[in-house]
Design an enzyme around this catalytic site. Structure first.
Site, PDB file in Angstrom:
ATOM      1  N   ASP A 144     -12.589  11.685   3.641  1.00 28.49           N
ATOM      2  CA  ASP A 144     -11.819  11.987   2.433  1.00 28.49           C
ATOM      3  C   ASP A 144     -11.908  13.460   2.133  1.00 28.49           C
ATOM      4  O   ASP A 144     -12.782  14.153   2.612  1.00 28.49           O
ATOM      5  CB  ASP A 144     -12.419  11.223   1.249  1.00 28.49           C
ATOM      6  N   MET A 157     -14.057   9.680 -12.187  1.00 27.65           N
ATOM      7  CA  MET A 157     -12.617   9.981 -12.262  1.00 27.65           C
ATOM      8  C   MET A 157     -12.155  10.000 -13.720  1.00 27.65           C
ATOM      9  O   MET A 157     -11.066   9.530 -14.039  1.00 27.65           O
ATOM     10  CB  MET A 157     -11.794   8.946 -11.474  1.00 27.65           C
ATOM     11  N   LYS A 214      -7.821  11.463  -0.463  1.00 18.21           N
ATOM     12  CA  LYS A 214      -8.941  11.426  -1.405  1.00 18.21           C
ATOM     13  C   LYS A 214      -8.905  10.171  -2.256  1.00 18.21           C
ATOM     14  O   LYS A 214      -7.864   9.584  -2.501  1.00 18.21           O
ATOM     15  CB  LYS A 214      -8.933  12.666  -2.270  1.00 18.21           C
TER      16      LYS A 214
HETATM   17  N1  SAH Z   1     -17.726   6.946  -3.874  1.00 12.79           N
HETATM   18  C1  SAH Z   1     -17.967   8.072  -4.760  1.00 12.79           C
HETATM   19  C2  SAH Z   1     -17.012   8.085  -5.943  1.00 12.79           C
HETATM   20  C3  SAH Z   1     -15.593   8.263  -5.573  1.00 12.79           C
HETATM   21  S1  SAH Z   1     -14.533   8.337  -6.966  1.00 12.79           S
HETATM   22  C4  SAH Z   1     -19.414   8.072  -5.219  1.00 12.79           C
HETATM   23  O1  SAH Z   1     -20.123   7.090  -5.012  1.00 12.79           O
HETATM   24  O2  SAH Z   1     -19.843   9.067  -5.790  1.00 12.79           O
HETATM   25  C5  SAH Z   1     -14.347  10.081  -7.169  1.00 12.79           C
HETATM   26  C6  SAH Z   1     -15.050  10.554  -8.417  1.00 12.79           C
HETATM   27  O3  SAH Z   1     -16.449  10.615  -8.196  1.00 12.79           O
HETATM   28  C7  SAH Z   1     -14.681  11.935  -8.860  1.00 12.79           C
HETATM   29  O4  SAH Z   1     -13.484  11.903  -9.616  1.00 12.79           O
HETATM   30  C8  SAH Z   1     -15.864  12.310  -9.729  1.00 12.79           C
HETATM   31  O5  SAH Z   1     -15.775  11.703 -10.990  1.00 12.79           O
HETATM   32  C9  SAH Z   1     -17.000  11.636  -9.008  1.00 12.79           C
HETATM   33  N2  SAH Z   1     -17.749  12.545  -8.117  1.00 12.79           N
HETATM   34  C10 SAH Z   1     -17.829  12.501  -6.783  1.00 12.79           C
HETATM   35  N3  SAH Z   1     -18.659  13.458  -6.321  1.00 12.79           N
HETATM   36  C11 SAH Z   1     -19.098  14.135  -7.395  1.00 12.79           C
HETATM   37  C12 SAH Z   1     -20.003  15.221  -7.594  1.00 12.79           C
HETATM   38  N4  SAH Z   1     -20.592  15.833  -6.569  1.00 12.79           N
HETATM   39  N5  SAH Z   1     -20.223  15.644  -8.856  1.00 12.79           N
HETATM   40  C13 SAH Z   1     -19.626  15.047  -9.916  1.00 12.79           C
HETATM   41  N6  SAH Z   1     -18.792  14.000  -9.780  1.00 12.79           N
HETATM   42  C14 SAH Z   1     -18.531  13.559  -8.548  1.00 12.79           C
END
Ligand code: SAH
Length: 436
Positions: A227, A362, A249
């Protein structure tokens, strides 16, 4: 990268060494080991460069070294003058020689002492007989090609052979037995191995927050389907020659529709590939890995899920916020702020209850909807809230406020990286991590 690394074949080629003394001798030694013919002189003369592929200067007068450097560079002959970076067109690395395995380390001249320290560390993890193992693989090169014409099958076989029984025997110095084990393994190798898909969590975006299992699988993969959320720093940990496919993404917009990603994974696995489907954070937390796993199951394709550090955990750590707390928070709820048809389909009555922490994924774009929903369901507007951007990485930032104020504070603060909203009384009990 300031310098491009390359390994030169110097067997029977002439190398000019200008200067005599201890340093010059030290420079000559690895060149001789590589099979070079050394032409040594104390004073420079242009004809000394005739037929030379490499020039090295040490232990000679400054004027001689300058003349050497200028003349060599004018002729396009790579030149190195010890301790005089301005006169060099190439620099020499710290070397680990376990022929045919060679490791070269360079800091681009910035800190040669550090290069030597790195070399020592690599020395300690590299088995002394690693060269024996490489030589063994070399002897079988033609046979492997003949038996396994498919690249993916060859890789699969070598991955197994170079870590399994033949390798153990070779590293123990039992060369004849290793050779027999290698031959047996090759005989039994499958020409078209079945493909497999690993649904792997890449963590929050920092290479050192990958799990060891994720790292190993990325090192063995034929294809990485990733992604946009997975940054280059993390992708760089994958096998260099693995094919990389950007699948889009997670979140509001997909570059490839989910059904196409599912079909892609199935197709790649049917080609016998070892596929790593790399997802930001954890694959099963707002990662749609459930849908991909179902599609793979339906297609009868082997798959495995490898967990990763999800954003909620990484953001909490970066901002020093405890997600649970004996007094303030007895539950952690992971929730999506992704809206459908302009609405957040959430159970706000449940989310507004006290003594829990909400981690909203998100949720930046839909912050007003979320705030209104929570306040409408009776949440105290003074409930602490924090936004954490790029949690778990060196670029992490956090913004503290309340559910009532955070949206206004966030305007102009967000830097465009992925961000997570944390809400709950425990947020006020955090202690930002200190660097010392
Ligand atoms: N599978 C991922 C989430 C995917 S949804 C997980 O477990 O983290 C995508 C959302 O995850 C983004 O919109 C944001 O809200 C959050 N996100 C992912 N990586 C991030 C990071 N390093 N810092 C803050 N938020 C993050």
């Amino acid at each position: 990268m300031r310098h491009f690394p390359a390994f030169l074949d110097l067997r029977g080629r002439t190398v000019l060494l200008l200067g005599t003394g201890e340093v010059a001798d030290r420079k000559a030694e690895p060149l001789k080991r590589a099979g070079a013919v050394i032409r040594q002189a104390e004073r420079f003369a242009p004809e000394l460069l005739e037929g030379v592929v490499l020039a090295v200067g040490a232990d000679a007068a400054e004027a001689e070294l300058r003349a050497l450097s200028a003349a060599a560079q004018a002729r396009g002959i790579p030149v190195n003058v010890v301790d005089k970076p301005a006169l060099c067109s190439f620099i020499t690395p710290a070397i680990i020689d376990r022929a045919p395995v060679t490791v070269a380390v360079s800091t681009g001249g910035a800190a040669p002492v550090l290069a030597r320290m790195i070399r020592q560390r690599i020395e300690t993890v590299l088995p002394p007989a690693i060269g024996t193992l490489a030589a063994l693989a070399e002897r079988f090169q033609a046979a492997i090609r003949a038996r396994l014409p498919e690249l993916a099958a060859r890789r699969r076989f070598l991955d197994a052979a170079l870590t399994g029984a033949p390798a153990d025997l070779a590293l123990a110095g039992r060369v004849a037995e290793a050779e027999a084990a290698f031959a047996r393994a090759l005989e039994g190798a499958e020409a078209t191995p079945p493909g497999i898909v690993y649904l792997v969590g890449a963590g929050p975006g920092s290479a050192d927050l990958l799990t060891l299992r994720a790292l190993r699988l990325m090192g063995e993969a034929d294809v990485i389907v990733h992604d946009r959320l997975v940054p280059t720093e993390v992708l760089d940990m994958a096998r260099r020659d693995a094919e990389r496919i950007l699948a889009g993404k997670e979140g509001a917009r997909h570059d490839l529709p989910q059904a196409e990603i599912n079909a892609l994974l199935v197709r790649l696995a049917r080609e016998g590939k070892r596929v790593v489907r790399l997802k930001g954070g954890d694959p099963f937390v707002f990662g749609r890995a459930g849908e991909e796993a179902a599609a793979l199951r339906e297609a009868g394709i082997a798959h495995e899920v490898v967990p990763g550090v999800t954003a909620a955990l990484a953001c909490a750590a970066s901002a020093g916020i405890p997600l649970t707390h004996r007094e303030a928070s007895r539950a952690l709820t992971l929730v999506t702020g992704h809206a459908r048809d302009g609405r957040l389909d959430l159970d706000f009555a449940a989310l507004a209850r006290p003594r829990q922490t909400l981690a909203v994924y998100m949720g930046v774009a839909t912050l007003p909807l979320l705030r209104d929903g929570l306040l409408g369901a009776g949440m105290d507007p003074a409930t602490p809230a924090a936004l954490v951007e790029q949690g778990g990485t060196a670029r992490a930032r956090s913004l503290h406020g309340t559910i009532g104020t955070i949206e206004a504070l966030a305007a102009g603060w967000t830097g465009g990286g992925p961000a997570l909203l944390l809400v709950g009384e425990a947020i006020a009990l955090g202690t930002p991590p200190s660097a010392s």
